[in-house]
Design a protein around this motif. Structure first.
Motif, PDB file in Angstrom:
ATOM      1  N   ALA A  33       0.006   6.829  -7.300  1.00 37.85           N
ATOM      2  CA  ALA A  33      -0.409   7.410  -6.018  1.00 37.85           C
ATOM      3  C   ALA A  33      -1.601   8.337  -6.214  1.00 37.85           C
ATOM      4  N   ARG A  34      -1.592   9.108  -7.299  1.00 41.02           N
ATOM      5  CA  ARG A  34      -2.717  10.004  -7.566  1.00 41.02           C
ATOM      6  C   ARG A  34      -3.985   9.206  -7.823  1.00 41.02           C
ATOM      7  N   GLN A  39      -4.703   6.199  -6.737  1.00 47.00           N
ATOM      8  CA  GLN A  39      -5.159   5.602  -5.485  1.00 47.00           C
ATOM      9  C   GLN A  39      -5.885   6.624  -4.618  1.00 47.00           C
ATOM     10  N   SER A  40      -5.374   7.850  -4.622  1.00 45.73           N
ATOM     11  CA  SER A  40      -6.039   8.913  -3.870  1.00 45.73           C
ATOM     12  C   SER A  40      -7.414   9.213  -4.453  1.00 45.73           C
ATOM     13  N   GLN A  82       6.860   7.352  -2.908  1.00 47.94           N
ATOM     14  CA  GLN A  82       5.579   7.846  -3.406  1.00 47.94           C
ATOM     15  C   GLN A  82       4.540   6.736  -3.550  1.00 47.94           C
ATOM     16  N   LEU A  83       4.983   5.477  -3.474  1.00 49.41           N
ATOM     17  CA  LEU A  83       4.071   4.358  -3.648  1.00 49.41           C
ATOM     18  C   LEU A  83       3.202   4.170  -2.410  1.00 49.41           C
ATOM     19  N   THR A  84       1.936   3.921  -2.645  1.00 51.77           N
ATOM     20  CA  THR A  84       1.014   3.575  -1.565  1.00 51.77           C
ATOM     21  C   THR A  84       0.734   2.087  -1.665  1.00 51.77           C
ATOM     22  N   ALA A 126       5.209   6.316 -10.440  1.00 55.58           N
ATOM     23  CA  ALA A 126       4.800   6.156  -9.046  1.00 55.58           C
ATOM     24  C   ALA A 126       3.839   7.270  -8.641  1.00 55.58           C
TER      25      ALA A 126
END
Length: 476
Positions: free
Chosen positions: A132-133, A135-136, A212-214, A128
């Protein structure tokens, strides 16, 4: 036989040979390293050491070369770099005279970082935190292209039109008409691949990991496909993620629709004579002939009021959505869009979803979250069953618009098209839509496309803003 040398023994260039540009060499080092790491995750020692020397010499942090360091973490430690990433990849000055060689070396280092973080995703299971990283970092790439975070992948991160102009101070406008269809789908495909590499059920069962998931379109698709296999904490976390994503999509779409309630002023209805409607400017202008110079007073014979009543005709909007597996983006966008229109005054919205069976989702049309939970992605497509539900809803054809969203790869194509022709000829407005994805990419059966064109109802395809514009035109 040896190669002829172009340098004298002193190391200076031979006569007529252009002098090597050390800044250009540094820039090339950064881009050669970028290409090497994209095609082979193994480090090339010579390129790594040369790149480190370049980065340190131009005053950038060595963390730019660390594949595990996110852009976020670098910007947190070096806040001044944030402004440099914004608009980083938007076109710069074209003339050679205007080129700043030193700035280009710095730009090459920053561009390499963001591209490697987004496109070099490795292999194996994805956590996760890793998703998230990514996606950021993808958001930083979008910012580098002059767009809002999430805009190319799904339109969640920016209001409509955000990113239409560059944000990086390079004085240029990125061509989103080109970038969205080319880059957006690629980012979406990478994100979908990362989601598939996750052990999603295990992540959802752990509240800490799930937090932590976006939410993203790829993640929502997996959740909708797997929702019947989830229970307890995992199901609750899945629903929370779906609702968060739906709310974000709704916020973006609502800004596009909010003016749809504004119709033309109805001057056949006398203005309401209340103080808030008093038109002071017009009242003064119309009574200027009553001005008394001696008394310095304006005598008012008549008050004028503004018309506030607008023409609003009750409209019926019937949205039919193909819920086969390839249409998940359309399903999310259209159920959300239908709920927004359903909230407008005097708009009667009906929603039908279908694959080989049809489902009337009208009772839940005001809540896209509940609507999506009742969908069943996958399977074939038989639009005739959806038409059997939709056609009886057309009570007043001249007051009805039917929006049909599908790729139109149908099992019974000819009978379905004949019924669509009948709807069109009845006087109802029929709008075939081949794609209402956020990226604007979609495929439409060419058999249907040509026949719709001949009918005078060409297939809408591209960004969801096109559909919003068509509906606003009809409903206002």
């Amino acid at each position: 036989m040896t190669e002829p040398t172009t340098e004298r023994t002193t190391g200076s260039p031979a006569p007529g040979t252009p002098e090597a540009d050390p800044l250009e060499n540094r820039r090339q080092v950064m881009y050669w390293r970028l290409l090497a790491r994209l095609f082979d995750p193994e480090e090339q020692a010579a390129l790594e050491s040369a790149s480190l020397a370049v980065v340190e010499d131009i005053g950038l942090p060595s963390a730019l070369l660390d594949p595990q360091a996110s852009v976020d973490s670098i910007v947190q430690r070096h806040p001044a770099l944030a402004a440099e990433f914004d608009g980083l990849m938007t076109p710069g000055p074209d003339s050679d005279e205007a080129r700043d060689r030193a700035a280009e070396v710095r730009r090459a280092a920053l561009v390499s970082k963001v591209l490697l973080n987004v496109f070099a995703t490795g292999s194996g299971t994805v956590t996760a935190a890793q998703l998230a990283r990514w996606q950021s970092d993808a958001g930083w790439l979008e910012r580098a292209l002059g767009c809002g975070p999430g805009e190319l992948r799904g339109g969640r991160g920016a209001a409509p039109g955000a990113g239409a102009t560059g944000t990086g101070g390079r004085g240029t406008t990125p061509d989103l008409g080109r970038l969205i269809p080319e880059i957006g789908p690629e980012l979406g495909a990478i994100e979908a691949g990362l989601v598939k590499r996750m052990r999603l059920r295990e992540v959802l069962a752990d509240p800490g990991l799930a937090a932590q998931l976006t939410p993203s379109m790829s993640l929502i698709e997996q959740l909708l496909r797997d929702k019947d296999n989830l229970s307890g904490v995992a199901l609750a976390n899945a629903k929370s993620l779906i609702r968060r994503f739906v709310d974000e999509v709704a916020e973006v779409l609502r800004t596009q629709v909010e003016k749809a309630t504004v119709g033309a002023l109805d001057r056949s209805v006398p203005p309401k004579r209340v103080f808030r409607n008093l038109d002071l400017d017009r009242t003064i202008w119309k009574n200027l002939t009553n001005w008394s110079p001696e008394e310095e007073r304006l005598y008012v014979d008549r008050l004028y009021y503004r018309h506030t009543v607008r023409r609003t005709t009750p409209q019926r909007l019937i949205v039919v959505v193909d819920q086969s597996g390839s249409m998940v983006d359309s399903m999310v966008n259209c159920t959300t869009l239908a709920s927004i229109f359903a909230g407008l005054p005097k708009v009667d919205v009906h929603l039908v979803a279908y694959d080989t069976q049809a489902l009337d989702l009208t009772p839940w049309v005001h809540d896209p979250f509940e609507t999506l939970l009742r969908t069943n992605l996958g399977g074939g497509t038989d639009g005739t069953v959806a038409m059997a539900l939709a056609q009886p809803k057309i009570a007043e054809p001249r007051n009805t618009v039917v929006v049909w969203i599908s790729d139109f790869y149908e099992w019974r194509a000819e009978p379905l098209f004949e019924s669509m022709v009948a709807v069109h000829r009845s006087g109802a407005r029929f709008i075939p839509v081949g794609s209402v994805t956020s990226s604007g990419r979609g495929s439409v059966n060419p058999w249907f496309r040509e026949r719709f064109k001949d009918l005078g109802t060409p297939v809408l395809s591209g960004h969801i803003r096109k559909l919003v514009h068509e509906l606003k035109t009809f409903l206002t």
